[in-house]
Scaffold this active site. Structure first.
Site, PDB file in Angstrom:
ATOM      1  N   PRO A  17       0.835  -1.255   0.001  1.00  0.00           N
ATOM      2  CA  PRO A  17       0.168   0.043  -0.120  1.00  0.00           C
ATOM      3  C   PRO A  17       0.815   1.466  -0.196  1.00  0.00           C
ATOM      4  O   PRO A  17       0.319   2.503  -0.246  1.00  0.00           O
ATOM      5  CB  PRO A  17      -0.920  -0.011   1.268  1.00  0.00           C
ATOM      6  N   GLU A  41       0.825  -8.111   9.031  1.00  0.00           N
ATOM      7  CA  GLU A  41       1.169  -6.646   9.323  1.00  0.00           C
ATOM      8  C   GLU A  41       2.054  -5.990   8.338  1.00  0.00           C
ATOM      9  O   GLU A  41       1.766  -4.975   7.910  1.00  0.00           O
ATOM     10  CB  GLU A  41       1.794  -6.486  10.706  1.00  0.00           C
ATOM     11  N   ARG A  87      -3.139  -9.294 -21.046  1.00  0.00           N
ATOM     12  CA  ARG A  87      -3.971  -9.041 -22.022  1.00  0.00           C
ATOM     13  C   ARG A  87      -3.113  -8.178 -23.016  1.00  0.00           C
ATOM     14  O   ARG A  87      -3.735  -7.845 -24.080  1.00  0.00           O
ATOM     15  CB  ARG A  87      -5.190  -8.263 -21.444  1.00  0.00           C
ATOM     16  N   ASP A 102      -8.257   0.965 -25.505  1.00  0.00           N
ATOM     17  CA  ASP A 102      -8.798   0.781 -24.051  1.00  0.00           C
ATOM     18  C   ASP A 102      -8.808   2.032 -23.453  1.00  0.00           C
ATOM     19  O   ASP A 102      -8.026   3.105 -23.787  1.00  0.00           O
ATOM     20  CB  ASP A 102      -8.055  -0.128 -23.428  1.00  0.00           C
TER      21      ASP A 102
END
Length: 244
Positions: free
Chosen positions: A89, A116, A153, A168
């Protein structure tokens, strides 16, 4: 492309890698996935991979030894160092542009953490720290799945239509234009006449305009710094005047 995935829960990937486009890509020989349970590299008899953090605190921290040994095993015999991606994160936010860059590589290694956090020394192994968004998951597995899907992809030969990934959303810098298929009239909702006209120049202009308008109304932040043409600037000015 070779993709190694270091995870404590390899079974989480079975349905994702064994289905749809990702499965077909491997069947075609375009990509090869290798799941590595780094618990198998633990050097203690209990096969533990985590421990309490120095200094105290909540949760458990992944130990460096199993991850280092697993990575070194995957690198053995490699002539070129792969991109080693830590799902975290605290990492850079993932974008379509990053997916396109990763798709140029021959070998990717994903490290999926749990608990953690990581022992800080694990970060010395990696080339990229990536976050898929400003929220916290129970582990890096889902983030790795998202990244792998978006990367594979883009590989040549994976999608049936080679122009699909080029147009896209986000690949052009704008959101994609609306799409329609048969029937031309469904419950009174009709396909725009221009798409039925057969005039490819007008169709391309309509798609460009709709793509810009969709971005303007839904994701105006994407237009900051976007290299607008004079025609696109005129469209934006027209819409802004209508909105007052």
């Amino acid at each position: 492309m070779k993709i190694d995935i270091l995870t404590l829960f390899p079974e989480m990937f079975e349905g994702v890698l064994g289905s749809s486009i990702l499965k077909k890509a491997e069947e075609k020989g375009i990509v090869h996935y290798h799941l590595v349970n780094f618990r198998e590299y633990s050097d203690n008899k209990h096969k533990t991979v985590d421990d309490y953090p120095y200094g105290g605190g909540a949760g458990m921290v992944l130990k460096p030894q199993p991850v280092f040994d697993a990575i070194e095993d995957r690198l053995e015999g490699s002539e070129k160092k792969p991109r080693i991606i830590l799902l975290c994160p605290q990492g850079e936010t993932y974008t379509q542009q990053k997916a396109e860059a990763f798709a140029e590589e021959e070998h990717l290694i994903f490290i999926c953490g749990h608990y953690e956090g990581y022992d800080e020394r694990i970060r010395t192994l990696v080339t990229d720290e990536i976050s898929i968004g400003d929220y916290v998951l129970t582990g890096g597995e889902l983030g790795a799945m998202v990244m792998i899907d978006s990367i594979v992809r883009l590989l040549p030969g994976v999608l049936g239509n080679e122009t699909s990934p080029v147009t896209d959303s986000f690949s052009t810098g704008l959101l994609e234009h609306p799409h329609y298929t048969r029937p031309a009239d469904f419950r009174g909702m009709k396909v725009p006449d221009v798409l039925l006209s057969g005039n490819h120049r007008l169709i391309e202009e309509w798609r460009e305009k709709e793509s810009l308008y969709r971005t303007y109304t839904r994701r105006p932040d994407l237009l900051r710094g976007y290299p607008l043409s004079e025609k696109q600037k005129a469209w934006l000015k027209e819409w802004e005047e209508k909105r007052g």
